[in-house]
Write a protein that holds these residues in place. Sequence first.
Motif, mmCIF file in Angstrom:
data_model
loop_
_atom_site.group_PDB
_atom_site.id
_atom_site.type_symbol
_atom_site.label_atom_id
_atom_site.label_comp_id
_atom_site.label_asym_id
_atom_site.label_seq_id
_atom_site.Cartn_x
_atom_site.Cartn_y
_atom_site.Cartn_z
ATOM 1 N N LYS A 135 0.832 -1.208 0.000
ATOM 2 C CA LYS A 135 0.000 0.000 0.000
ATOM 3 C C LYS A 135 0.869 1.262 0.000
ATOM 4 N N ASP A 136 2.198 1.086 0.149
ATOM 5 C CA ASP A 136 3.118 2.224 0.164
ATOM 6 C C ASP A 136 3.437 2.667 -1.261
ATOM 7 N N ILE A 137 4.400 3.559 -1.407
ATOM 8 C CA ILE A 137 4.745 4.173 -2.684
ATOM 9 C C ILE A 137 5.435 3.148 -3.590
ATOM 10 N N PRO A 138 4.877 2.868 -4.784
ATOM 11 C CA PRO A 138 5.577 1.964 -5.714
ATOM 12 C C PRO A 138 6.865 2.621 -6.208
ATOM 13 N N THR A 139 7.951 1.859 -6.248
ATOM 14 C CA THR A 139 9.239 2.419 -6.670
ATOM 15 C C THR A 139 9.444 2.365 -8.169
ATOM 16 N N GLY A 140 8.624 1.603 -8.881
ATOM 17 C CA GLY A 140 8.815 1.434 -10.308
ATOM 18 C C GLY A 140 9.789 0.308 -10.623
ATOM 19 N N GLN A 141 10.346 -0.315 -9.592
ATOM 20 C CA GLN A 141 11.280 -1.432 -9.759
ATOM 21 C C GLN A 141 10.715 -2.694 -9.132
ATOM 22 N N GLY A 142 9.413 -2.678 -8.828
ATOM 23 C CA GLY A 142 8.773 -3.840 -8.225
ATOM 24 C C GLY A 142 8.667 -3.766 -6.719
ATOM 25 N N GLY A 143 9.380 -2.831 -6.082
ATOM 26 C CA GLY A 143 9.348 -2.694 -4.631
ATOM 27 C C GLY A 143 8.486 -1.527 -4.192
ATOM 28 N N PHE A 144 8.560 -1.229 -2.905
ATOM 29 C CA PHE A 144 7.755 -0.155 -2.326
ATOM 30 C C PHE A 144 8.621 0.691 -1.408
ATOM 31 N N ALA A 145 8.156 1.927 -1.142
ATOM 32 C CA ALA A 145 8.896 2.864 -0.300
ATOM 33 C C ALA A 145 7.945 3.563 0.653
ATOM 34 N N ARG A 146 8.475 3.988 1.781
ATOM 35 C CA ARG A 146 7.724 4.769 2.767
ATOM 36 C C ARG A 146 8.586 5.964 3.132
ATOM 37 N N ASP A 147 7.985 7.165 3.141
ATOM 38 C CA ASP A 147 8.722 8.404 3.395
ATOM 39 C C ASP A 147 8.406 8.988 4.765
ATOM 40 N N TYR A 148 9.446 9.570 5.358
ATOM 41 C CA TYR A 148 9.343 10.261 6.640
ATOM 42 C C TYR A 148 9.962 11.640 6.472
ATOM 43 N N THR A 149 9.389 12.655 7.109
ATOM 44 C CA THR A 149 9.984 13.992 7.075
ATOM 45 C C THR A 149 10.695 14.256 8.391
ATOM 46 N N VAL A 150 11.777 15.005 8.299
ATOM 47 C CA VAL A 150 12.514 15.399 9.491
ATOM 48 C C VAL A 150 13.086 16.796 9.236
ATOM 49 N N LYS A 151 12.963 17.659 10.243
ATOM 50 C CA LYS A 151 13.505 19.019 10.146
ATOM 51 C C LYS A 151 14.931 18.996 10.671
ATOM 52 N N LEU A 152 15.838 19.502 9.834
ATOM 53 C CA LEU A 152 17.252 19.495 10.178
ATOM 54 C C LEU A 152 17.839 20.882 10.010
ATOM 55 N N GLU A 153 18.887 21.138 10.765
ATOM 56 C CA GLU A 153 19.565 22.436 10.746
ATOM 57 C C GLU A 153 20.931 22.300 10.067
ATOM 58 N N LYS A 154 21.361 23.380 9.433
ATOM 59 C CA LYS A 154 22.693 23.415 8.837
ATOM 60 C C LYS A 154 23.726 23.051 9.902
ATOM 61 N N GLY A 155 24.628 22.134 9.565
ATOM 62 C CA GLY A 155 25.672 21.705 10.499
ATOM 63 C C GLY A 155 25.333 20.446 11.279
ATOM 64 N N TYR A 210 13.710 17.558 5.378
ATOM 65 C CA TYR A 210 14.287 16.503 4.558
ATOM 66 C C TYR A 210 13.355 15.292 4.554
ATOM 67 N N ILE A 211 13.491 14.462 3.525
ATOM 68 C CA ILE A 211 12.733 13.214 3.429
ATOM 69 C C ILE A 211 13.694 12.054 3.656
ATOM 70 N N ILE A 212 13.336 11.166 4.566
ATOM 71 C CA ILE A 212 14.059 9.910 4.741
ATOM 72 C C ILE A 212 13.183 8.836 4.109
ATOM 73 N N ARG A 213 13.691 8.208 3.053
ATOM 74 C CA ARG A 213 12.919 7.205 2.314
ATOM 75 C C ARG A 213 13.423 5.805 2.659
ATOM 76 N N VAL A 214 12.522 4.976 3.149
ATOM 77 C CA VAL A 214 12.785 3.570 3.436
ATOM 78 C C VAL A 214 12.219 2.783 2.260
ATOM 79 N N ARG A 215 13.054 1.924 1.652
ATOM 80 C CA ARG A 215 12.520 1.113 0.554
ATOM 81 C C ARG A 215 13.223 -0.232 0.495
ATOM 82 N N SER A 216 12.595 -1.115 -0.245
ATOM 83 C CA SER A 216 13.184 -2.432 -0.441
ATOM 84 C C SER A 216 13.988 -2.434 -1.737
#
Length: 152
Positions: free
Chosen positions: A55-75, A126-132
């Motif tokens: 049900k997650d994001i299709p990668t176009g390579q047969g797998g799937f991905a799930r995205d997370y957002t995180v706020k980060l600072e320079k440095g 930033y987006i942290i993408r978890v995929r297979s």
Amino acid sequence: MNKAFAAGLRQVIIVPATLLAIGISTKAAFAQNKLYSPIPLTTNSAELADMLSDKDIPTGQGGFARDYTVKLEKGDNLAVDLTSENFDSIITLLAPNGSTLAENDDGPDGTSNSLLFTRIVETGTYIIRVRSFGETGVGAFKLKVTKLQPIK
């Protein structure tokens, strides 16, 4: 046909078509926002346990991905650790502009888990993408995002 009538007819036809196009693109944008909504993370949280599914994001390579957002600072120095016993994991860090900043397939421990270290050069979300990897599947995983502290 009268020139004034023909000119008026063209204006009537063009305006509704333009409004229709704006209406369609607005509906598509709202639908896209409903379909894609990355999960917000904090870098101070403990390890997160989650599931990658078909049900997650299709990668176009047969797998799937799930995205997370995180706020980060320079440095910020960031460590992202992704482990799964169900699939060969890949971790990707996407910059605020959508470009790939860093990616890791297999960690240094010789397993198919992923480990990524990077220094942030621009403050933003930033987006942290978890995929297979490829078609390796879906299943449970653990994700740990840590801001590393400099040695003093």
